[in-house]
Design a protein around this motif. Structure first.
Motif, mmCIF file in Angstrom:
data_model
loop_
_atom_site.group_PDB
_atom_site.id
_atom_site.type_symbol
_atom_site.label_atom_id
_atom_site.label_comp_id
_atom_site.label_asym_id
_atom_site.label_seq_id
_atom_site.Cartn_x
_atom_site.Cartn_y
_atom_site.Cartn_z
ATOM 1 N N VAL A 157 0.941 -1.230 0.018
ATOM 2 C CA VAL A 157 -0.147 -0.046 0.107
ATOM 3 C C VAL A 157 0.840 1.257 -0.156
ATOM 4 O O VAL A 157 2.011 1.311 0.673
ATOM 5 C CB VAL A 157 -1.014 0.029 1.093
ATOM 6 N N GLN A 158 0.347 2.292 -0.703
ATOM 7 C CA GLN A 158 1.063 3.268 -0.738
ATOM 8 C C GLN A 158 -0.050 4.442 0.090
ATOM 9 O O GLN A 158 -1.038 4.430 -0.008
ATOM 10 C CB GLN A 158 1.088 4.088 -2.201
ATOM 11 N N THR A 159 0.700 5.126 1.256
ATOM 12 C CA THR A 159 -0.254 5.960 1.835
ATOM 13 C C THR A 159 0.481 7.446 1.978
ATOM 14 O O THR A 159 1.213 7.950 1.268
ATOM 15 C CB THR A 159 -0.277 5.696 3.502
ATOM 16 N N LYS A 160 -0.723 8.126 2.527
ATOM 17 C CA LYS A 160 -0.465 9.902 2.281
ATOM 18 C C LYS A 160 -0.941 10.215 3.557
ATOM 19 O O LYS A 160 -2.084 10.094 4.003
ATOM 20 C CB LYS A 160 -0.797 10.361 1.165
ATOM 21 N N GLY A 161 -0.540 11.479 4.328
ATOM 22 C CA GLY A 161 -1.198 12.296 5.372
ATOM 23 C C GLY A 161 -2.035 13.398 4.586
ATOM 24 O O GLY A 161 -1.462 13.708 3.422
ATOM 25 N N ASP A 162 -3.185 13.552 4.883
ATOM 26 C CA ASP A 162 -4.267 14.455 4.299
ATOM 27 C C ASP A 162 -3.688 15.762 4.267
ATOM 28 O O ASP A 162 -3.837 16.566 3.424
ATOM 29 C CB ASP A 162 -5.547 14.257 5.058
ATOM 30 N N ALA A 163 -2.865 16.237 5.164
ATOM 31 C CA ALA A 163 -2.302 17.399 5.281
ATOM 32 C C ALA A 163 -0.969 17.592 4.614
ATOM 33 O O ALA A 163 -0.613 18.698 4.434
ATOM 34 C CB ALA A 163 -2.220 18.090 6.666
ATOM 35 N N ASN A 164 -0.419 16.436 4.240
ATOM 36 C CA ASN A 164 0.950 16.531 3.485
ATOM 37 C C ASN A 164 0.837 16.553 1.922
ATOM 38 O O ASN A 164 -0.212 16.300 1.429
ATOM 39 C CB ASN A 164 1.648 15.036 3.599
ATOM 40 N N PRO A 165 1.648 17.228 1.376
ATOM 41 C CA PRO A 165 1.569 17.925 0.146
ATOM 42 C C PRO A 165 1.823 16.651 -0.965
ATOM 43 O O PRO A 165 1.614 16.724 -2.148
ATOM 44 C CB PRO A 165 2.507 19.022 -0.236
ATOM 45 N N ALA A 166 2.527 15.583 -0.551
ATOM 46 C CA ALA A 166 3.011 14.438 -1.375
ATOM 47 C C ALA A 166 2.653 13.309 -0.635
ATOM 48 O O ALA A 166 2.559 13.145 0.804
ATOM 49 C CB ALA A 166 4.378 14.636 -1.678
ATOM 50 N N ASN A 167 2.884 12.125 -1.417
ATOM 51 C CA ASN A 167 2.786 10.863 -0.776
ATOM 52 C C ASN A 167 3.949 10.409 0.297
ATOM 53 O O ASN A 167 5.115 11.094 0.181
ATOM 54 C CB ASN A 167 2.726 9.683 -1.732
ATOM 55 N N ASP A 168 3.663 9.519 1.101
ATOM 56 C CA ASP A 168 4.779 9.296 2.142
ATOM 57 C C ASP A 168 6.147 8.530 1.481
ATOM 58 O O ASP A 168 5.628 7.614 0.131
ATOM 59 C CB ASP A 168 4.190 8.148 2.949
ATOM 60 N N PRO A 169 7.029 8.805 1.804
ATOM 61 C CA PRO A 169 8.327 8.322 0.911
ATOM 62 C C PRO A 169 8.731 6.774 1.179
ATOM 63 O O PRO A 169 9.701 6.322 1.227
ATOM 64 C CB PRO A 169 9.502 9.215 1.617
ATOM 65 N N TRP A 170 7.431 6.176 1.346
ATOM 66 C CA TRP A 170 7.816 4.607 1.749
ATOM 67 C C TRP A 170 6.588 4.007 1.287
ATOM 68 O O TRP A 170 5.576 4.492 0.904
ATOM 69 C CB TRP A 170 8.175 4.335 3.158
ATOM 70 N N GLN A 171 6.462 2.740 1.328
ATOM 71 C CA GLN A 171 5.544 1.685 1.003
ATOM 72 C C GLN A 171 5.504 0.717 1.912
ATOM 73 O O GLN A 171 6.627 0.045 2.143
ATOM 74 C CB GLN A 171 5.520 1.239 -0.447
ATOM 75 N N ALA A 172 4.167 0.392 2.410
ATOM 76 C CA ALA A 172 4.368 -0.780 3.482
ATOM 77 C C ALA A 172 3.694 -2.021 2.723
ATOM 78 O O ALA A 172 2.861 -1.820 1.783
ATOM 79 C CB ALA A 172 3.172 -0.231 4.549
ATOM 80 N N ASN A 173 4.255 -2.940 3.055
ATOM 81 C CA ASN A 173 3.911 -4.470 2.540
ATOM 82 C C ASN A 173 3.385 -5.305 3.697
ATOM 83 O O ASN A 173 3.980 -5.414 4.695
ATOM 84 C CB ASN A 173 5.070 -5.130 1.844
#
Length: 250
Positions: A157-173
């Protein structure tokens, strides 16, 4: 034998004098001659209405404050059970948001209530709580923006914080099993949790909480007894002791 009956004229009878109410109260005139109005101690003691009104207001205020205290203590105890005890007994967990990365959906101080969900049920838009796979492996609560099945059966999965301008710099497996997914958010109550987590406050609360609990228990035991002793209306007592009382007791 003849019987002679003599009837006295009406004007010869002694005149009956009835004292007036004022004469009875003041013990003057015919009332004084008849011994009326000479009671040394009245049988009923009258209390000014103002005193009873003040007593009723004080009793009402005391009852209102007592009920408010019961409600507040019950809510606080229920909240403690929900946040601290419930996660150990039921399949949910609570997470206090410490940063604003998910604002305005989850603000700092809000509490996210998570339940377990199968990784194969995850969809974009879900908010999950998990350990990031880099750095200090801290726990975050972010929103899924992409779900990708892998050939080995795992889910990335690729995640992102709603208030962050970009996706998280990691992916969780995730390799099978379940993951914590946000079920609901309770606003603001985490502020109290963060306050009590401070070192000095935590030490004080450790000793203060049992003392407050003991005080509430003692208050619940003694309060009804003290309430019966106070605020007795003398008129109620006189009515109860009256021979005309409903139960017939004196």
């Amino acid at each position: 034998m003849a019987v002679v009956t003599t009837i006295a004229p009406v004007h010869d009878l002694p005149e009956t004098v009835c004292p007036t109410f004022d004469e009875i109260v003041q013990n003057t005139g015919p009332a004084a001659e008849m011994g009326l109005g000479q009671a040394a101690h009245p049988s009923v003691t009258l209390t000014p209405h103002r005193l009873f009104a003040e007593a009723r207001w004080a009793q009402l205020l005391g009852r209102v404050l007592y009920q408010i205290g019961n409600i507040v203590s019950t809510l606080a105890f229920s909240l403690f059970l929900f946040l601290a005890v419930g996660p150990h007994l039921f399949p949910y967990q609570t997470m206090t948001m410490l940063t604003g990365s998910m604002s305005p959906t989850i603000d700092p101080g809000d509490v996210a209530v998570d339940t377990q969900a199968s990784i194969y049920d995850l969809r974009p838009g879900d908010m999950i709580t998990y350990q990031i796979p880099i750095d200090d492996n801290r726990v975050v609560t972010h929103r899924i923006v992409e779900v990708r099945p892998e050939p080995d059966g795992s889910i990335t999965v690729q995640t992102k914080g709603d208030a962050n301008p970009a996706n998280d710099p990691w992916q969780a497996n995730f390799e099978g099993g379940t993951v914590w997914r946000v079920k609901t958010v309770i606003p603001h109550i985490g502020q109290g949790i963060r306050f009590f987590q401070q070192p000095g406050v935590a030490q004080v609360a450790l000793y203060l909480a049992p003392a407050l609990a003991a005080a509430l228990v003692l208050q619940a035991i003694w309060r009804p007894r003290s309430r019966r002793r106070k605020g007795v209306d003398p008129h109620d007592e006189q009515t109860r002791c009256s021979p005309f009382a409903a139960d017939g007791r004196r």
